[in-house]
Design a protein around this motif. Structure first.
Motif, PDB file in Angstrom:
ATOM      1  N   THR A   1       0.942  -1.198   0.015  1.00 60.03           N
ATOM      2  CA  THR A   1      -0.199   0.042  -0.085  1.00 60.03           C
ATOM      3  C   THR A   1       0.909   1.437   0.181  1.00 60.03           C
ATOM      4  OG1 THR A   1      -1.966   1.073   1.068  1.00 60.03           O
ATOM      5  CG2 THR A   1      -0.279   0.252   2.494  1.00 60.03           C
ATOM      6  N   THR A   2       0.244   2.316  -0.115  1.00 55.81           N
ATOM      7  CA  THR A   2       0.869   3.581  -0.257  1.00 55.81           C
ATOM      8  C   THR A   2       1.559   4.095   1.091  1.00 55.81           C
ATOM      9  OG1 THR A   2      -0.681   4.016  -1.941  1.00 55.81           O
ATOM     10  CG2 THR A   2       0.735   6.001  -0.716  1.00 55.81           C
TER      11      THR A   2
ATOM     12  N   VAL B   1      -4.271   5.176  -9.396  1.00 53.71           N
ATOM     13  CA  VAL B   1      -4.085   3.885  -8.857  1.00 53.71           C
ATOM     14  C   VAL B   1      -3.025   3.198  -9.977  1.00 53.71           C
ATOM     15  CG1 VAL B   1      -5.147   1.598  -8.607  1.00 53.71           C
ATOM     16  CG2 VAL B   1      -6.253   3.434  -7.775  1.00 53.71           C
TER      17      VAL B   1
ATOM     18  N   ALA C   1      -4.296  -3.530  -8.729  1.00 55.26           N
ATOM     19  CA  ALA C   1      -4.464  -2.710  -7.505  1.00 55.26           C
ATOM     20  C   ALA C   1      -5.906  -1.824  -7.539  1.00 55.26           C
ATOM     21  CB  ALA C   1      -3.565  -1.670  -7.767  1.00 55.26           C
ATOM     22  N   VAL C   2      -6.297  -1.533  -6.370  1.00 54.72           N
ATOM     23  CA  VAL C   2      -7.474  -0.773  -6.256  1.00 54.72           C
ATOM     24  C   VAL C   2      -7.399   0.362  -5.623  1.00 54.72           C
ATOM     25  CG1 VAL C   2      -8.255  -2.198  -4.280  1.00 54.72           C
ATOM     26  CG2 VAL C   2     -10.000  -1.267  -5.733  1.00 54.72           C
ATOM     27  N   ASN C   3      -8.340   1.300  -5.471  1.00 57.92           N
ATOM     28  CA  ASN C   3      -8.107   2.490  -4.571  1.00 57.92           C
ATOM     29  C   ASN C   3      -8.598   2.006  -3.329  1.00 57.92           C
ATOM     30  OD1 ASN C   3     -11.081   2.326  -5.697  1.00 57.92           O
ATOM     31  ND2 ASN C   3     -11.199   3.726  -4.100  1.00 57.92           N
TER      32      ASN C   3
ATOM     33  N   THR D   1     -16.445   1.297  -4.168  1.00 62.65           N
ATOM     34  CA  THR D   1     -15.555   0.155  -3.680  1.00 62.65           C
ATOM     35  C   THR D   1     -15.496  -0.199  -2.503  1.00 62.65           C
ATOM     36  OG1 THR D   1     -13.764   1.354  -5.176  1.00 62.65           O
ATOM     37  CG2 THR D   1     -13.048  -0.310  -3.795  1.00 62.65           C
TER      38      THR D   1
ATOM     39  N   SER E   1     -13.431   8.016  -7.085  1.00 64.03           N
ATOM     40  CA  SER E   1     -12.258   7.528  -6.945  1.00 64.03           C
ATOM     41  C   SER E   1     -12.246   5.996  -7.323  1.00 64.03           C
ATOM     42  CB  SER E   1     -12.140   7.519  -5.369  1.00 64.03           C
ATOM     43  OG  SER E   1     -11.827   8.920  -4.869  1.00 64.03           O
TER      44      SER E   1
ATOM     45  N   THR F   1     -11.633   2.840  -8.742  1.00 61.51           N
ATOM     46  CA  THR F   1     -10.617   2.323  -9.942  1.00 61.51           C
ATOM     47  C   THR F   1     -10.239   1.029  -9.500  1.00 61.51           C
ATOM     48  OG1 THR F   1     -10.017   4.644  -9.830  1.00 61.51           O
ATOM     49  CG2 THR F   1      -8.804   2.912 -11.034  1.00 61.51           C
TER      50      THR F   1
ATOM     51  N   ASN G   1      -4.708   6.722  -1.189  1.00 60.20           N
ATOM     52  CA  ASN G   1      -3.744   5.498  -1.220  1.00 60.20           C
ATOM     53  C   ASN G   1      -4.549   4.254  -2.125  1.00 60.20           C
ATOM     54  OD1 ASN G   1      -5.675   4.783   0.703  1.00 60.20           O
ATOM     55  ND2 ASN G   1      -4.373   4.599   2.407  1.00 60.20           N
ATOM     56  N   SER G   2      -3.681   3.477  -2.302  1.00 63.78           N
ATOM     57  CA  SER G   2      -3.991   2.191  -3.053  1.00 63.78           C
ATOM     58  C   SER G   2      -3.539   0.986  -2.337  1.00 63.78           C
ATOM     59  CB  SER G   2      -3.590   2.394  -4.277  1.00 63.78           C
ATOM     60  OG  SER G   2      -4.030   3.468  -5.050  1.00 63.78           O
TER      61      SER G   2
END
Length: 304
Positions: free
Chosen positions: A69-70, A95, A112-114, A204, A256, A258, A293-294
């Motif tokens: 993650t971020t 993302v 990857a996902v938001n 999401t 957001s 994604t 973050n993702s």
């Protein structure tokens, strides 16, 4: 009498919204294998409304799977230049860019996902940095902690076990190597815990199986009449349970929302973010929003 009538309308609306969604248990055996331990299923529904839905199952027990993650921005803790009342936690990033950057760092990220909501969110909505993202931990380093209210969080402990917990301001977060937060629990211990929010939005959701070995990403397009018009809160809970989740969190949604994959080094946005015109849905990467973050799914290298 008025309250009774309003309650009846809400119940009828909830029944209608969920009436045509799949029931029973999802058959993942025929899902697309994005990579070892990662499966993707696409759903195109016409009832109860046009819906474009993407569901991902990640086998957290697979020996090659790990998550990223971020992390903290290099200016972490400093006042935001364009919003000085808030301190920098992360730098907003698309993302798809997050996935590409992780691959350049040597992580074989395949999807990857938001994840978390953030602040500031004021016009013109183009702030460079993000703060107030709940609990966020990357590589055992604390990026953010809840400041004002309890938050639901998806975590992975140092021993590798995943969980979904509620974190309050002041709680100790020792022993966690990865964490991201959302808005609310919609599924708790196999039961819906969502409110009667009927607003249809792109959304999401993160879900986790009862044995904590399967992670689910549920991404629903919305705000696109005739193509995909979005989910209500409890529809997310119902669909997560259908996928196999025992607990579930509504993460950041709207613009957001994604989902990105990488196949043979080609990065593609799988869903269609709101505002994407029909003729551009096959390559909507330019239209994805930079997020706080993702979360990405990576593969460990096979040892000879």
């Amino acid at each position: 009498m008025k309250k009774i009538f309003c309650s009846l309308i809400v119940l009828l609306a909830a029944f209608y919204l969920a009436a045509a969604l799949p029931t029973g248990s999802c058959d993942w055996s025929n899902a697309e294998k994005v990579a070892p331990g990662i499966r993707l299923k696409m759903f195109t529904l016409k009832d109860p409304r046009p819906l474009n839905i993407m569901a991902v199952q990640v086998d957290l027990s697979h020996p090659r799977i790990y998550l990223r993650t971020t992390g903290r921005d290099k200016d972490w803790g400093k006042p935001m230049p364009d919003f000085p009342s808030m301190k920098i936690e992360t730098k907003r990033n698309q993302v798809g860019n997050f996935l590409k950057e992780q691959r350049k760092l040597g992580h074989d990220m395949r999807l990857a996902v938001n994840a978390a909501p953030w602040r500031p969110w004021t016009k013109p909505y183009n702030h460079k940095y993000s703060g107030n993202i709940g609990l966020a931990i990357a590589d055992r380093e604390v990026v953010a902690v809840p400041s004002s209210r309890p938050v639901p969080a998806f975590i992975i402990r140092n021993n590798g076990v995943a969980d979904m917990i509620t974190v309050k301001p002041g709680d100790k977060v020792d022993g966690i190597k990865l964490a991201v937060s959302g808005f609310d629990f919609v599924l708790r211990d196999g039961k819906q815990s969502c409110d009667n929010n009927m607003r249809l939005e792109p959304r999401t959701f993160f879900g986790l199986s009862k044995d904590k070995k399967k992670l689910y990403f549920l991404v629903v397009d919305g705000r696109q009449k005739g193509f995909s018009e979005g989910f209500a809160y409890c529809e997310g809970a119902k669909f997560l349970k259908y996928l196999g989740a025992h607990d579930g969190i509504n993460m950041d949604g709207g613009g957001s929302t994604t989902l990105v994959t990488c196949k043979k080094d080609k990065v593609a946005v799988v869903n269609s973010p709101p505002g994407t015109k029909p003729e551009k849905r096959k390559s909507p990467d330019k239209y994805t929003r930079p997020v706080a973050n993702s979360v990405g799914v990576c593969l460990r290298k096979i040892r000879p």
